[in-house]
Design a protein around this motif. Structure first.
Motif, PDB file in Angstrom:
ATOM      1  N   MET A 122       5.454   9.878   9.232  1.00 18.39           N
ATOM      2  CA  MET A 122       4.870   9.466   8.576  1.00 18.39           C
ATOM      3  C   MET A 122       5.584   8.076   8.019  1.00 18.39           C
ATOM      4  O   MET A 122       6.661   8.391   7.507  1.00 18.39           O
ATOM      5  N   GLU A 123       5.085   6.920   8.125  1.00 22.60           N
ATOM      6  CA  GLU A 123       5.574   5.836   7.881  1.00 22.60           C
ATOM      7  C   GLU A 123       5.165   5.127   6.573  1.00 22.60           C
ATOM      8  O   GLU A 123       4.127   4.973   6.254  1.00 22.60           O
ATOM      9  N   GLN A 124       6.035   5.134   5.553  1.00 22.50           N
ATOM     10  CA  GLN A 124       5.758   4.596   4.156  1.00 22.50           C
ATOM     11  C   GLN A 124       4.531   5.324   3.517  1.00 22.50           C
ATOM     12  O   GLN A 124       3.477   4.756   3.462  1.00 22.50           O
ATOM     13  N   PRO A 125       4.893   6.497   3.226  1.00 21.54           N
ATOM     14  CA  PRO A 125       3.591   7.278   2.604  1.00 21.54           C
ATOM     15  C   PRO A 125       3.064   6.829   1.434  1.00 21.54           C
ATOM     16  O   PRO A 125       3.945   6.083   0.505  1.00 21.54           O
ATOM     17  N   ILE A 126       1.917   6.676   0.947  1.00 24.20           N
ATOM     18  CA  ILE A 126       1.455   6.316  -0.224  1.00 24.20           C
ATOM     19  C   ILE A 126       1.708   7.358  -1.147  1.00 24.20           C
ATOM     20  O   ILE A 126       1.734   8.537  -0.885  1.00 24.20           O
ATOM     21  N   GLY A 127       1.405   7.060  -2.451  1.00 23.27           N
ATOM     22  CA  GLY A 127       1.690   8.284  -3.589  1.00 23.27           C
ATOM     23  C   GLY A 127       1.826   7.676  -4.805  1.00 23.27           C
ATOM     24  O   GLY A 127       2.369   6.430  -5.169  1.00 23.27           O
ATOM     25  N   SER A 128       1.847   8.427  -5.940  1.00 22.69           N
ATOM     26  CA  SER A 128       1.730   8.201  -7.323  1.00 22.69           C
ATOM     27  C   SER A 128       2.893   8.844  -7.797  1.00 22.69           C
ATOM     28  O   SER A 128       3.330   9.877  -7.608  1.00 22.69           O
ATOM     29  N   ASP A 129       3.630   7.859  -8.757  1.00 27.76           N
ATOM     30  CA  ASP A 129       4.914   8.541  -9.370  1.00 27.76           C
ATOM     31  C   ASP A 129       5.154   7.733 -10.697  1.00 27.76           C
ATOM     32  O   ASP A 129       4.199   6.975 -10.919  1.00 27.76           O
ATOM     33  N   GLU A 130       6.087   7.829 -11.397  1.00 27.04           N
ATOM     34  CA  GLU A 130       6.490   7.170 -12.814  1.00 27.04           C
ATOM     35  C   GLU A 130       6.629   5.543 -12.464  1.00 27.04           C
ATOM     36  O   GLU A 130       6.552   4.943 -13.627  1.00 27.04           O
ATOM     37  N   THR A 131       6.747   5.315 -11.247  1.00 26.78           N
ATOM     38  CA  THR A 131       7.081   3.836 -11.142  1.00 26.78           C
ATOM     39  C   THR A 131       5.729   2.716 -10.850  1.00 26.78           C
ATOM     40  O   THR A 131       6.015   1.587 -11.083  1.00 26.78           O
ATOM     41  N   ASN A 132       4.490   3.463 -10.635  1.00 30.26           N
ATOM     42  CA  ASN A 132       3.455   2.758 -10.280  1.00 30.26           C
ATOM     43  C   ASN A 132       2.110   3.249 -10.843  1.00 30.26           C
ATOM     44  O   ASN A 132       1.183   3.457 -10.219  1.00 30.26           O
ATOM     45  N   PRO A 133       2.149   3.668 -12.234  1.00 30.37           N
ATOM     46  CA  PRO A 133       0.862   3.850 -12.941  1.00 30.37           C
ATOM     47  C   PRO A 133      -0.209   2.939 -12.644  1.00 30.37           C
ATOM     48  O   PRO A 133      -0.040   1.706 -12.877  1.00 30.37           O
ATOM     49  N   GLY A 134      -1.377   3.505 -12.058  1.00 34.33           N
ATOM     50  CA  GLY A 134      -2.608   2.795 -12.276  1.00 34.33           C
ATOM     51  C   GLY A 134      -2.738   1.943 -10.933  1.00 34.33           C
ATOM     52  O   GLY A 134      -3.730   1.410 -10.460  1.00 34.33           O
ATOM     53  N   VAL A 135      -1.936   2.099  -9.832  1.00 30.73           N
ATOM     54  CA  VAL A 135      -1.832   1.223  -8.556  1.00 30.73           C
ATOM     55  C   VAL A 135      -3.252   1.846  -7.896  1.00 30.73           C
ATOM     56  O   VAL A 135      -3.876   1.047  -7.187  1.00 30.73           O
ATOM     57  N   PHE A 136      -3.476   2.985  -8.041  1.00 26.83           N
ATOM     58  CA  PHE A 136      -4.520   3.601  -7.113  1.00 26.83           C
ATOM     59  C   PHE A 136      -5.713   3.873  -8.076  1.00 26.83           C
ATOM     60  O   PHE A 136      -6.571   4.816  -7.797  1.00 26.83           O
ATOM     61  N   GLY A 137      -6.040   2.997  -8.794  1.00 31.10           N
ATOM     62  CA  GLY A 137      -7.281   2.660  -9.582  1.00 31.10           C
ATOM     63  C   GLY A 137      -8.213   2.185  -8.924  1.00 31.10           C
ATOM     64  O   GLY A 137      -8.292   1.985  -7.961  1.00 31.10           O
ATOM     65  N   PRO A 138      -9.491   1.544  -9.777  1.00 32.86           N
ATOM     66  CA  PRO A 138     -10.607   0.974  -9.036  1.00 32.86           C
ATOM     67  C   PRO A 138     -10.185   0.021  -8.244  1.00 32.86           C
ATOM     68  O   PRO A 138     -11.031  -0.353  -7.229  1.00 32.86           O
ATOM     69  N   ARG A 139      -9.010  -0.812  -8.484  1.00 38.24           N
ATOM     70  CA  ARG A 139      -8.862  -2.060  -7.604  1.00 38.24           C
ATOM     71  C   ARG A 139      -8.735  -1.728  -5.953  1.00 38.24           C
ATOM     72  O   ARG A 139      -9.066  -2.422  -5.142  1.00 38.24           O
ATOM     73  N   VAL A 140      -8.221  -0.484  -5.703  1.00 37.79           N
ATOM     74  CA  VAL A 140      -8.085   0.064  -4.472  1.00 37.79           C
ATOM     75  C   VAL A 140      -9.409   0.129  -3.477  1.00 37.79           C
ATOM     76  O   VAL A 140      -9.435  -0.070  -2.501  1.00 37.79           O
ATOM     77  N   TYR A 141     -10.654   0.434  -4.226  1.00 39.09           N
ATOM     78  CA  TYR A 141     -11.962   0.450  -3.535  1.00 39.09           C
ATOM     79  C   TYR A 141     -12.981  -0.376  -4.108  1.00 39.09           C
ATOM     80  O   TYR A 141     -14.010  -0.570  -3.299  1.00 39.09           O
ATOM     81  N   THR A 142     -12.713  -1.153  -4.991  1.00 39.58           N
ATOM     82  CA  THR A 142     -13.888  -2.119  -5.784  1.00 39.58           C
ATOM     83  C   THR A 142     -14.244  -3.255  -4.711  1.00 39.58           C
ATOM     84  O   THR A 142     -15.466  -3.360  -4.398  1.00 39.58           O
ATOM     85  N   THR A 143     -13.214  -4.058  -4.232  1.00 41.35           N
ATOM     86  CA  THR A 143     -13.433  -4.981  -3.536  1.00 41.35           C
ATOM     87  C   THR A 143     -14.246  -4.541  -2.305  1.00 41.35           C
ATOM     88  O   THR A 143     -15.240  -5.078  -1.623  1.00 41.35           O
ATOM     89  N   TRP A 144     -13.176  -3.572  -1.431  1.00 46.22           N
ATOM     90  CA  TRP A 144     -13.938  -2.803  -0.300  1.00 46.22           C
ATOM     91  C   TRP A 144     -15.459  -2.391  -0.508  1.00 46.22           C
ATOM     92  O   TRP A 144     -16.233  -2.714   0.308  1.00 46.22           O
ATOM     93  N   GLY A 145     -15.558  -1.700  -1.656  1.00 45.56           N
ATOM     94  CA  GLY A 145     -16.849  -1.190  -1.662  1.00 45.56           C
ATOM     95  C   GLY A 145     -18.184  -2.400  -2.002  1.00 45.56           C
ATOM     96  O   GLY A 145     -19.098  -2.245  -1.631  1.00 45.56           O
ATOM     97  N   GLU A 146     -17.595  -3.471  -2.728  1.00 50.74           N
ATOM     98  CA  GLU A 146     -18.458  -4.565  -2.826  1.00 50.74           C
ATOM     99  C   GLU A 146     -18.899  -5.189  -1.750  1.00 50.74           C
ATOM    100  O   GLU A 146     -20.344  -5.427  -1.455  1.00 50.74           O
ATOM    101  N   GLU A 147     -17.936  -5.576  -0.831  1.00 58.90           N
ATOM    102  CA  GLU A 147     -18.208  -6.138   0.578  1.00 58.90           C
ATOM    103  C   GLU A 147     -19.322  -5.151   1.572  1.00 58.90           C
ATOM    104  O   GLU A 147     -20.156  -5.409   2.020  1.00 58.90           O
ATOM    105  N   LEU A 148     -18.995  -3.668   1.433  1.00 63.03           N
ATOM    106  CA  LEU A 148     -19.852  -2.712   1.991  1.00 63.03           C
ATOM    107  C   LEU A 148     -21.126  -2.737   1.383  1.00 63.03           C
ATOM    108  O   LEU A 148     -22.198  -2.732   2.256  1.00 63.03           O
ATOM    109  N   ALA A 149     -21.259  -2.656   0.141  1.00 64.93           N
ATOM    110  CA  ALA A 149     -22.559  -2.702  -0.456  1.00 64.93           C
ATOM    111  C   ALA A 149     -23.513  -3.832  -0.151  1.00 64.93           C
ATOM    112  O   ALA A 149     -24.749  -3.804  -0.058  1.00 64.93           O
ATOM    113  N   GLN A 150     -22.774  -4.996   0.036  1.00 66.00           N
ATOM    114  CA  GLN A 150     -23.504  -6.464   0.333  1.00 66.00           C
ATOM    115  C   GLN A 150     -24.190  -6.356   1.764  1.00 66.00           C
ATOM    116  O   GLN A 150     -25.043  -6.767   1.967  1.00 66.00           O
ATOM    117  N   LYS A 151     -23.309  -5.455   2.696  1.00 63.55           N
ATOM    118  CA  LYS A 151     -24.002  -5.360   4.153  1.00 63.55           C
ATOM    119  C   LYS A 151     -24.907  -4.064   4.300  1.00 63.55           C
ATOM    120  O   LYS A 151     -25.603  -4.180   5.103  1.00 63.55           O
TER     121      LYS A 151
END
Length: 245
Positions: A122-151
């Motif tokens: 396991m090389e640099q696991p992702i995860g949520s703790d007190e140091t990164n609130p909101g990191v895994f919010g909509p920004r993680v999937y919005t741009t990816w999803g917009e590009e997918l929906a266009q195609k």
């Protein structure tokens, strides 16, 4: 270089080398593709294909892979693709090496099919703790999803938002409950990250919670990278089953 087809799902994959199977689960979040390995401190495709049957893949709806959005069970959908590819290749048990989101994929695979995952890195696991609130919010999937929906006329932003929320609106390592880690018996080598998406504290806590883990810190610098690769190789070799004669 080939495609694995299961219904409407098409997964691009590559095989390199020979020996006991080693599945690679790439970084890149929802753009998890084989090409991301070339951006990492070391490329396992190059390092291990002389010793293992290395299987690498583009995850669903990333790179050259495609399929419906598994809105009801996002992590389960990815696990189905990964296990389905192994079935397609006639591989029952395998080692696995994942980076970034690949670490959470590993934990989901172990939850789904623990006997098939011999051991993992396991090389640099992702995860949520007190140091990164909101990191895994909509920004993680919005741009990816917009590009997918266009195609893809079959994909709406409503689908993307439902998929993204269901996938990422979970604590700690996101793909499985925190309580699950203490039940994992598979050997795992944990290499913590050091940024907001891969907090050092998350990696250390993952290693602490896993009953059968090894911890490798300070692994990414150019000075330590040769020792890192040796340590990963030693871990894989120590956990590679002896061929039955």
């Amino acid at each position: 270089m080939a495609k694995y087809q299961r219904g409407d799902v098409s997964i691009y994959f590559e095989e390199h080398g020979s020996g006991f199977p080693l599945l690679l689960l790439s970084p890149g979040a929802l753009n998890s593709t084989i090409g991301f390995w070339s951006r990492m401190p070391f490329n396992p495709l190059e390092e291990f294909q002389s010793e293992y049957r290395v299987v690498a893949m583009d995850q669903r709806n990333a790179g050259r892979s495609s399929g419906p959005l598994p809105v009801d069970d996002p992590w389960g959908g990815y696990a189905d693709d990964q296990l389905g590819l192994m079935d397609h290749l006639g591989i029952e048990r395998f080692l696995v090496l994942g980076c970034c989101i690949g670490c959470s994929f590993i934990l989901k695979l172990i939850e789904r099919a623990p006997a098939r995952v011999v051991a993992g890195v396991m090389e640099q696991p992702i995860g949520s703790d007190e140091t990164n609130p909101g990191v895994f919010g909509p920004r993680v999937y919005t741009t990816w999803g917009e590009e997918l929906a266009q195609k893809r006329p079959d994909v709406s932003m409503e689908d993307v938002n439902a998929f993204g929320q269901r996938m990422f609106d979970h604590p700690f390592v996101i793909s499985v409950p925190r309580s699950f880690l203490s039940r994992v018996q598979n050997p795992l080598l944990v290499m913590p990250g050091n940024d907001s998406a891969h907090p050092t504290g998350v990696g250390l806590e993952v290693a602490r919670l896993l009953p059968n883990s090894e911890l490798l810190e300070d692994w990414k610098s150019p000075d330590t990278l040769p020792q890192t690769i040796d340590r990963v190789r030693s871990f894989l070799q120590a956990n590679t089953p002896t061929p039955v004669t």
